[in-house]
Design a protein around this motif. Structure first.
Motif, PDB file in Angstrom:
ATOM      1  N   GLU A 205      37.687 -35.676  36.835  1.00  0.00           N
ATOM      2  CA  GLU A 205      38.832 -35.310  37.656  1.00  0.00           C
ATOM      3  C   GLU A 205      39.530 -34.090  37.065  1.00  0.00           C
ATOM      4  O   GLU A 205      39.667 -33.980  35.850  1.00  0.00           O
ATOM      5  N   ARG A 206      39.961 -33.200  37.942  1.00  0.00           N
ATOM      6  CA  ARG A 206      40.665 -32.017  37.461  1.00  0.00           C
ATOM      7  C   ARG A 206      42.031 -32.410  36.919  1.00  0.00           C
ATOM      8  O   ARG A 206      42.784 -33.125  37.591  1.00  0.00           O
ATOM      9  N   PRO A 207      42.380 -31.954  35.725  1.00  0.00           N
ATOM     10  CA  PRO A 207      43.661 -32.343  35.130  1.00  0.00           C
ATOM     11  C   PRO A 207      44.833 -31.699  35.848  1.00  0.00           C
ATOM     12  O   PRO A 207      44.693 -30.636  36.469  1.00  0.00           O
ATOM     13  N   ASP A 208      45.999 -32.351  35.768  1.00  0.00           N
ATOM     14  CA  ASP A 208      47.188 -31.722  36.330  1.00  0.00           C
ATOM     15  C   ASP A 208      47.633 -30.582  35.422  1.00  0.00           C
ATOM     16  O   ASP A 208      47.113 -30.398  34.314  1.00  0.00           O
ATOM     17  N   ASP A 209      48.590 -29.812  35.893  1.00  0.00           N
ATOM     18  CA  ASP A 209      48.998 -28.605  35.168  1.00  0.00           C
ATOM     19  C   ASP A 209      49.555 -28.925  33.777  1.00  0.00           C
ATOM     20  O   ASP A 209      49.283 -28.197  32.820  1.00  0.00           O
ATOM     21  N   VAL A 210      50.335 -29.999  33.665  1.00  0.00           N
ATOM     22  CA  VAL A 210      50.927 -30.338  32.374  1.00  0.00           C
ATOM     23  C   VAL A 210      49.845 -30.684  31.361  1.00  0.00           C
ATOM     24  O   VAL A 210      49.859 -30.208  30.218  1.00  0.00           O
ATOM     25  N   ALA A 211      48.870 -31.501  31.766  1.00  0.00           N
ATOM     26  CA  ALA A 211      47.785 -31.881  30.856  1.00  0.00           C
ATOM     27  C   ALA A 211      46.955 -30.669  30.467  1.00  0.00           C
ATOM     28  O   ALA A 211      46.602 -30.486  29.293  1.00  0.00           O
ATOM     29  N   ALA A 212      46.620 -29.820  31.447  1.00  0.00           N
ATOM     30  CA  ALA A 212      45.795 -28.637  31.176  1.00  0.00           C
ATOM     31  C   ALA A 212      46.508 -27.683  30.230  1.00  0.00           C
ATOM     32  O   ALA A 212      45.910 -27.170  29.269  1.00  0.00           O
ATOM     33  N   GLU A 213      47.790 -27.421  30.476  1.00  0.00           N
ATOM     34  CA  GLU A 213      48.547 -26.504  29.629  1.00  0.00           C
ATOM     35  C   GLU A 213      48.732 -27.073  28.220  1.00  0.00           C
ATOM     36  O   GLU A 213      48.656 -26.344  27.229  1.00  0.00           O
ATOM     37  N   THR A 214      48.983 -28.375  28.134  1.00  0.00           N
ATOM     38  CA  THR A 214      49.176 -29.012  26.828  1.00  0.00           C
ATOM     39  C   THR A 214      47.903 -28.932  26.000  1.00  0.00           C
ATOM     40  O   THR A 214      47.939 -28.584  24.807  1.00  0.00           O
ATOM     41  N   PHE A 215      46.769 -29.240  26.613  1.00  0.00           N
ATOM     42  CA  PHE A 215      45.509 -29.212  25.879  1.00  0.00           C
ATOM     43  C   PHE A 215      45.138 -27.779  25.493  1.00  0.00           C
ATOM     44  O   PHE A 215      44.628 -27.535  24.397  1.00  0.00           O
ATOM     45  N   ASP A 216      45.397 -26.841  26.363  1.00  0.00           N
ATOM     46  CA  ASP A 216      45.136 -25.434  26.051  1.00  0.00           C
ATOM     47  C   ASP A 216      45.973 -25.002  24.849  1.00  0.00           C
ATOM     48  O   ASP A 216      45.481 -24.315  23.943  1.00  0.00           O
ATOM     49  N   GLN A 217      47.228 -25.407  24.822  1.00  0.00           N
ATOM     50  CA  GLN A 217      48.088 -25.086  23.682  1.00  0.00           C
ATOM     51  C   GLN A 217      47.551 -25.701  22.401  1.00  0.00           C
ATOM     52  O   GLN A 217      47.559 -25.068  21.341  1.00  0.00           O
ATOM     53  N   ALA A 218      47.083 -26.935  22.487  1.00  0.00           N
ATOM     54  CA  ALA A 218      46.551 -27.600  21.298  1.00  0.00           C
ATOM     55  C   ALA A 218      45.357 -26.833  20.742  1.00  0.00           C
ATOM     56  O   ALA A 218      45.204 -26.696  19.521  1.00  0.00           O
ATOM     57  N   LEU A 219      44.510 -26.319  21.618  1.00  0.00           N
ATOM     58  CA  LEU A 219      43.365 -25.526  21.161  1.00  0.00           C
ATOM     59  C   LEU A 219      43.832 -24.239  20.481  1.00  0.00           C
ATOM     60  O   LEU A 219      43.273 -23.835  19.456  1.00  0.00           O
ATOM     61  N   ILE A 220      44.847 -23.596  21.044  1.00  0.00           N
ATOM     62  CA  ILE A 220      45.389 -22.379  20.437  1.00  0.00           C
ATOM     63  C   ILE A 220      45.917 -22.674  19.030  1.00  0.00           C
ATOM     64  O   ILE A 220      45.651 -21.941  18.074  1.00  0.00           O
ATOM     65  N   LEU A 221      46.645 -23.758  18.895  1.00  0.00           N
ATOM     66  CA  LEU A 221      47.289 -24.093  17.624  1.00  0.00           C
ATOM     67  C   LEU A 221      46.284 -24.410  16.521  1.00  0.00           C
ATOM     68  O   LEU A 221      46.570 -24.212  15.335  1.00  0.00           O
ATOM     69  N   HIS A 222      45.112 -24.903  16.898  1.00  0.00           N
ATOM     70  CA  HIS A 222      44.099 -25.285  15.915  1.00  0.00           C
ATOM     71  C   HIS A 222      43.023 -24.219  15.708  1.00  0.00           C
ATOM     72  O   HIS A 222      42.097 -24.429  14.925  1.00  0.00           O
ATOM     73  N   ALA A 223      43.145 -23.083  16.377  1.00  0.00           N
ATOM     74  CA  ALA A 223      42.055 -22.100  16.365  1.00  0.00           C
ATOM     75  C   ALA A 223      41.777 -21.515  14.986  1.00  0.00           C
ATOM     76  O   ALA A 223      40.625 -21.249  14.639  1.00  0.00           O
ATOM     77  N   ASP A 224      42.817 -21.293  14.200  1.00  0.00           N
ATOM     78  CA  ASP A 224      42.592 -20.730  12.868  1.00  0.00           C
ATOM     79  C   ASP A 224      43.738 -21.132  11.958  1.00  0.00           C
ATOM     80  O   ASP A 224      44.868 -21.353  12.428  1.00  0.00           O
ATOM     81  N   HIS A 225      43.433 -21.213  10.660  1.00  0.00           N
ATOM     82  CA  HIS A 225      44.494 -21.594   9.717  1.00  0.00           C
ATOM     83  C   HIS A 225      44.084 -21.226   8.300  1.00  0.00           C
ATOM     84  O   HIS A 225      44.006 -22.061   7.404  1.00  0.00           O
ATOM     85  N   GLY A 226      43.823 -19.935   8.110  1.00  0.00           N
ATOM     86  CA  GLY A 226      43.485 -19.462   6.775  1.00  0.00           C
ATOM     87  C   GLY A 226      42.175 -20.034   6.261  1.00  0.00           C
ATOM     88  O   GLY A 226      41.312 -20.458   7.034  1.00  0.00           O
ATOM     89  N   LEU A 227      42.049 -20.069   4.926  1.00  0.00           N
ATOM     90  CA  LEU A 227      40.793 -20.513   4.319  1.00  0.00           C
ATOM     91  C   LEU A 227      40.835 -22.001   3.991  1.00  0.00           C
ATOM     92  O   LEU A 227      40.729 -22.416   2.832  1.00  0.00           O
ATOM     93  N   ASN A 228      41.003 -22.804   5.029  1.00  0.00           N
ATOM     94  CA  ASN A 228      40.905 -24.250   4.870  1.00  0.00           C
ATOM     95  C   ASN A 228      39.466 -24.633   4.508  1.00  0.00           C
ATOM     96  O   ASN A 228      38.568 -23.789   4.502  1.00  0.00           O
ATOM     97  N   ALA A 229      39.225 -25.897   4.220  1.00  0.00           N
ATOM     98  CA  ALA A 229      37.926 -26.322   3.696  1.00  0.00           C
ATOM     99  C   ALA A 229      36.766 -25.983   4.635  1.00  0.00           C
ATOM    100  O   ALA A 229      35.718 -25.491   4.197  1.00  0.00           O
ATOM    101  N   SER A 230      36.936 -26.227   5.936  1.00  0.00           N
ATOM    102  CA  SER A 230      35.823 -25.978   6.856  1.00  0.00           C
ATOM    103  C   SER A 230      35.603 -24.480   7.069  1.00  0.00           C
ATOM    104  O   SER A 230      34.449 -24.029   7.169  1.00  0.00           O
ATOM    105  N   THR A 231      36.686 -23.702   7.132  1.00  0.00           N
ATOM    106  CA  THR A 231      36.536 -22.256   7.287  1.00  0.00           C
ATOM    107  C   THR A 231      35.880 -21.657   6.055  1.00  0.00           C
ATOM    108  O   THR A 231      34.998 -20.788   6.164  1.00  0.00           O
TER     109      THR A 231
END
Length: 382
Positions: free
Chosen positions: A169-195
């Motif tokens: 099912e296509r997500p509503d605008d709030v869910a889509a925007e919230t999840f998109d923001q979460a992806l932005i926030l986790h995209a990079d964070h210096g030289l953490n262990a996985s990076t």
């Protein structure tokens, strides 16, 4: 040769980067000079990928072409789907399934045989990996539920498309925007262990599939990528108890129990990403069930105002609110770390590309503390 021993490479500089900067005392995170708050509010995950990979924010035309390129590369091969189905049937963990899927992607990549020095080919491969990870993850979850995978929708952005493939099912605008923001926030964070793991692998000039697979493996460890799931486990425990959240957290802390989602190796104040997700959690609560938001805010208020943990540099990190946000979105709890990988792959690829522009094999030294002058005894006399 330096003789100082820094366990965990604490405070050791190993590279220069233009990608992201963290001010742990001020609670500030920037990607290529842009505050994370502004990027989360004004851009999409695709725009942030473009920024990390190309060094600047895209124009409308560049973003349209870039997003289309990602959308057209979302489909995965039948053998990958068949493997996801087998792994789902055997009860494999999602992170292990994701690690396997990324390794398999390379078999069908038209640039698989490209020269390791061809960074344009590396970028194309990285784009394909980023496009396909959501499809493989969603298929794995659908198979676990006994349902057929949902084909990607080229008309949806990466974030809403993943939610669509997961639920049908296509997500509503709030869910889509919230999840998109979460992806932005986790995209990079210096030289953490996985990076850093991805960079070490990239420094050998192994291909980007190897680097990303290594990043996934590092992220799967509970000291790195699993804290958001731990947060939700605590929220569920509180909800299923007969106690008020304040009573529960008081008793837990008095008993010496550590509350997940607090403390960070870099931040001494509240993680700026946690501030943003705190607001998104509040918005989701206003449009649905508010108990999860109430529990998290009760815990945060008690630990920061009553226990004064912030004075000791222990404050809410991104996992404290990403866990509750994902739960409010109805995402399966054991998919939280794979979703983290789905976002952080953008940073892994960016760091590998940046490092390989002026590559030097990463080869630290260890201090030997074993015996020096052992007398050798032949095998027959031992």
């Amino acid at each position: 040769m330096a003789t100082d021993l820094r366990k965990g490479l604490e405070g050791v500089l190993v590279a220069e980067s233009e990608l992201s900067s963290i001010d742990g005392d001020e609670g500030r995170l920037i990607y290529r000079g842009y505050p994370i708050e502004e990027l989360a509010r004004e851009t999409s995950y695709e725009e942030v990928l473009y920024l990390l990979w190309h060094g600047e924010l895209p124009t409308e035309t560049e973003l349209a072409e870039f997003s289309e390129a990602i959308a057209t590369e979302r489909e995965v091969s039948e053998d990958v789907l068949a493997t996801m189905e087998r792994l789902a049937d055997t009860g494999e963990q999602p992170m292990a399934a994701l690690r396997t899927a990324v390794s398999m992607f390379s078999a069908h990549d038209p640039d698989a045989g490209a020269d390791p020095d061809d960074l344009e080919a590396t970028l194309r491969k990285g784009r394909r990996i980023t496009a396909k990870i959501p499809t493989a993850l969603a298929a794995f979850e659908r198979y676990r539920l006994g349902e057929a995978p949902v084909d990607p929708d080229p008309n949806l952005g990466l974030a809403p498309n993943f939610l669509y493939m997961l639920t049908g099912e296509r997500p509503d605008d709030v869910a889509a925007e919230t999840f998109d923001q979460a992806l932005i926030l986790h995209a990079d964070h210096g030289l953490n262990a996985s990076t850093f793991t991805s960079m070490v692998i990239g420094s050998t000039m192994a291909d980007i599939y190897s680097s990303v697979t290594g990043g996934i493996a590092a992220l799967s460890g509970p000291l790195h990528g699993g804290a958001n799931q731990d947060v939700v486990d605590v929220l569920i425990e509180i909800n299923e108890s007969d106690k008020d959240p304040l009573e529960w957290v008081e008793e837990a802390t008095d008993a010496g129990r550590r509350i997940p989602g607090f403390g960070h190796r870099v931040y001494n104040v509240k993680d700026p990403r946690a501030h943003i997700l705190h607001e998104r959690s509040k918005e989701l609560a206003e449009n649905g069930d508010d108990k999860w938001y109430d529990i998290t805010t009760t815990i945060e208020t008690y630990l920061t105002e009553e226990k004064n943990l912030v004075e000791d540099g222990i404050a809410p990190n991104v996992d404290f609110y990403s866990g509750s946000v994902y739960y409010q979105l109805g995402l399966p709890t054991d998919m939280y770390t794979p979703i983290f990988a789905m976002s952080r792959v953008g940073g892994w690829i960016a760091h590998v590309l940046e490092y390989q522009e002026d590559n030097r094999l990463i080869r630290p030294r260890g201090r030997y503390v074993g015996p020096e002058d052992e007398a050798f005894v032949p095998l027959g006399e031992r």
